[in-house]
Write a protein that holds these residues in place. Structure first.
Motif, PDB file in Angstrom:
ATOM      1  N   ASN A  38      23.589  29.950 -15.103  1.00  0.00           N
ATOM      2  CA  ASN A  38      24.999  30.146 -15.427  1.00  0.00           C
ATOM      3  C   ASN A  38      25.147  31.072 -16.631  1.00  0.00           C
ATOM      4  OD1 ASN A  38      24.627  28.625 -17.776  1.00  0.00           O
ATOM      5  ND2 ASN A  38      25.326  26.728 -16.817  1.00  0.00           N
ATOM      6  N   PRO A  39      26.367  31.500 -16.921  1.00  0.00           N
ATOM      7  CA  PRO A  39      26.566  32.458 -18.024  1.00  0.00           C
ATOM      8  C   PRO A  39      26.076  31.946 -19.379  1.00  0.00           C
ATOM      9  CG  PRO A  39      28.461  32.473 -16.570  1.00  0.00           C
ATOM     10  CD  PRO A  39      27.580  31.348 -16.095  1.00  0.00           C
ATOM     11  N   ARG A  40      25.927  30.624 -19.527  1.00  0.00           N
ATOM     12  CA  ARG A  40      25.400  30.085 -20.783  1.00  0.00           C
ATOM     13  C   ARG A  40      23.871  30.119 -20.831  1.00  0.00           C
ATOM     14  NH1 ARG A  40      25.950  25.162 -20.694  1.00  0.00           N
ATOM     15  NH2 ARG A  40      27.121  24.855 -18.780  1.00  0.00           N
ATOM     16  N   GLY A  41      23.257  30.430 -19.704  1.00  0.00           N
ATOM     17  CA  GLY A  41      21.805  30.563 -19.669  1.00  0.00           C
ATOM     18  C   GLY A  41      21.055  29.397 -19.063  1.00  0.00           C
ATOM     19  N   SER A  42      21.750  28.338 -18.719  1.00  0.00           N
ATOM     20  CA  SER A  42      21.080  27.172 -18.145  1.00  0.00           C
ATOM     21  C   SER A  42      20.692  27.426 -16.700  1.00  0.00           C
ATOM     22  CB  SER A  42      22.005  25.951 -18.204  1.00  0.00           C
ATOM     23  OG  SER A  42      22.308  25.632 -19.531  1.00  0.00           O
ATOM     24  N   LEU A  43      19.525  26.930 -16.315  1.00  0.00           N
ATOM     25  CA  LEU A  43      19.030  27.065 -14.949  1.00  0.00           C
ATOM     26  C   LEU A  43      19.278  25.775 -14.181  1.00  0.00           C
ATOM     27  CD1 LEU A  43      15.705  28.850 -15.778  1.00  0.00           C
ATOM     28  CD2 LEU A  43      17.326  29.680 -14.077  1.00  0.00           C
ATOM     29  N   MET A  44      19.984  25.903 -13.080  1.00  0.00           N
ATOM     30  CA  MET A  44      20.324  24.736 -12.281  1.00  0.00           C
ATOM     31  C   MET A  44      19.638  24.831 -10.921  1.00  0.00           C
ATOM     32  SD  MET A  44      24.356  24.370 -13.165  1.00  0.00           S
ATOM     33  CE  MET A  44      24.743  25.994 -12.564  1.00  0.00           C
ATOM     34  N   ASN A  45      19.100  23.719 -10.473  1.00  0.00           N
ATOM     35  CA  ASN A  45      18.497  23.672  -9.152  1.00  0.00           C
ATOM     36  C   ASN A  45      19.573  23.741  -8.079  1.00  0.00           C
ATOM     37  OD1 ASN A  45      16.774  21.870 -11.098  1.00  0.00           O
ATOM     38  ND2 ASN A  45      15.390  22.548  -9.505  1.00  0.00           N
ATOM     39  N   LEU A  46      19.361  24.602  -7.097  1.00  0.00           N
ATOM     40  CA  LEU A  46      20.275  24.648  -5.958  1.00  0.00           C
ATOM     41  C   LEU A  46      19.608  24.063  -4.720  1.00  0.00           C
ATOM     42  CD1 LEU A  46      21.853  28.198  -6.383  1.00  0.00           C
ATOM     43  CD2 LEU A  46      22.809  25.988  -7.064  1.00  0.00           C
ATOM     44  N   PHE A  47      18.454  24.611  -4.380  1.00  0.00           N
ATOM     45  CA  PHE A  47      17.748  24.161  -3.194  1.00  0.00           C
ATOM     46  C   PHE A  47      16.244  24.179  -3.413  1.00  0.00           C
ATOM     47  CE2 PHE A  47      21.147  23.795  -0.232  1.00  0.00           C
ATOM     48  CZ  PHE A  47      22.059  24.802  -0.528  1.00  0.00           C
TER      49      PHE A  47
END
Lengths: 110, 112
Positions: A38-47
């Motif tokens: 996201n624009p804040r730099g956090s990495l989120m799991n999608l799949f």
């Protein structure tokens, strides 16, 4: 990197429209992971995918191991979908070392 | 939900100084990783570990050391920080070699 190539490198979408991101692999891989930074730099799991298809809300992803590619479909794009999408492949099943693509920068506009 | 926490979240270091980035996970995962992200690029693997007291080199280990004193903790050490090591560093864990990766929030390092 060259082993995992993402396309397009950047994409601009109108809110409410659909699109697809693609990831091509030149390494043999048994699993694929998709992340959103996201624009804040956090990495989120999608799949997390083995060969096949998964769906989660407006997102759907397919991994075709025989043809060495994966796609991420975004339906009804929303402003909060903006960010950088990364795919990653496990090139070494003993260590779980992931090789990342360079990402697709998605901008959703109102 | 998986929990991987990194500290510090942001650091400014001087060239030649020592920097230690720490990572703690509460997932009971065996595998832990340190990745580096440069602006506009994907992540590259620096070091990883699949058991306490053992670390392995990743794809870009030069200039970095790693330490895994326990299953929960994994540190990245820059003995002599250089300008080229300015980047965002991500720690991650997974339950198996092919398992889903869970990332921490990242540590932004600026070397001046």
């Amino acid at each position: 990197g060259d082993q995992v190539k993402q396309s397009p490198s950047a994409l601009s979408l109108q809110e409410g429209t659909n699109s697809a991101l693609r990831c091509n692999f030149s390494i043999a891989t048994t699993t694929v992971q998709w992340f959103l930074q996201n624009p804040r730099g956090s990495l989120m799991n999608l799949f997390y995918l083995v060969p096949g298809t998964k769906e989660n809300g407006r997102l759907k992803s397919t991994f075709n191991s025989k043809e060495s590619y994966s796609t991420l479909h975004i339906r009804d794009a929303q402003l909060e979908d903006s960010g950088t999408y990364f795919c990653a492949a496990v090139g070494d099943t003993n260590t779980g070392k992931l090789t990342f693509g360079d990402g697709t920068v998605l901008t959703v506009k109102p | 939900e998986a929990a991987v926490t990194q500290s510090p979240r942001s650091k400014v270091a001087v060239t030649g100084g020592k920097v230690t980035l720490s990572c703690h996970q509460t997932n009971n995962h065996d595998y832990m990783y340190w990745y580096r992200q440069d602006t506009g690029h994907g992540l590259r693997l620096i070091h990883y570990s699949y058991v306490a007291d053992s670390t392995e080199k990743g794809d870009i280990p030069d200039g970095y050391k790693a330490s895994r004193p326990s299953q929960e903790n994994f540190s990245l050490i820059l003995e002599l920080a250089s300008l080229s090591q300015t980047a965002v560093y991500f720690c991650a864990s997974s339950d198996a070699g092919t398992g889903q990766l869970y990332f921490g929030e990242g540590s932004k390092l600026t070397v001046l």
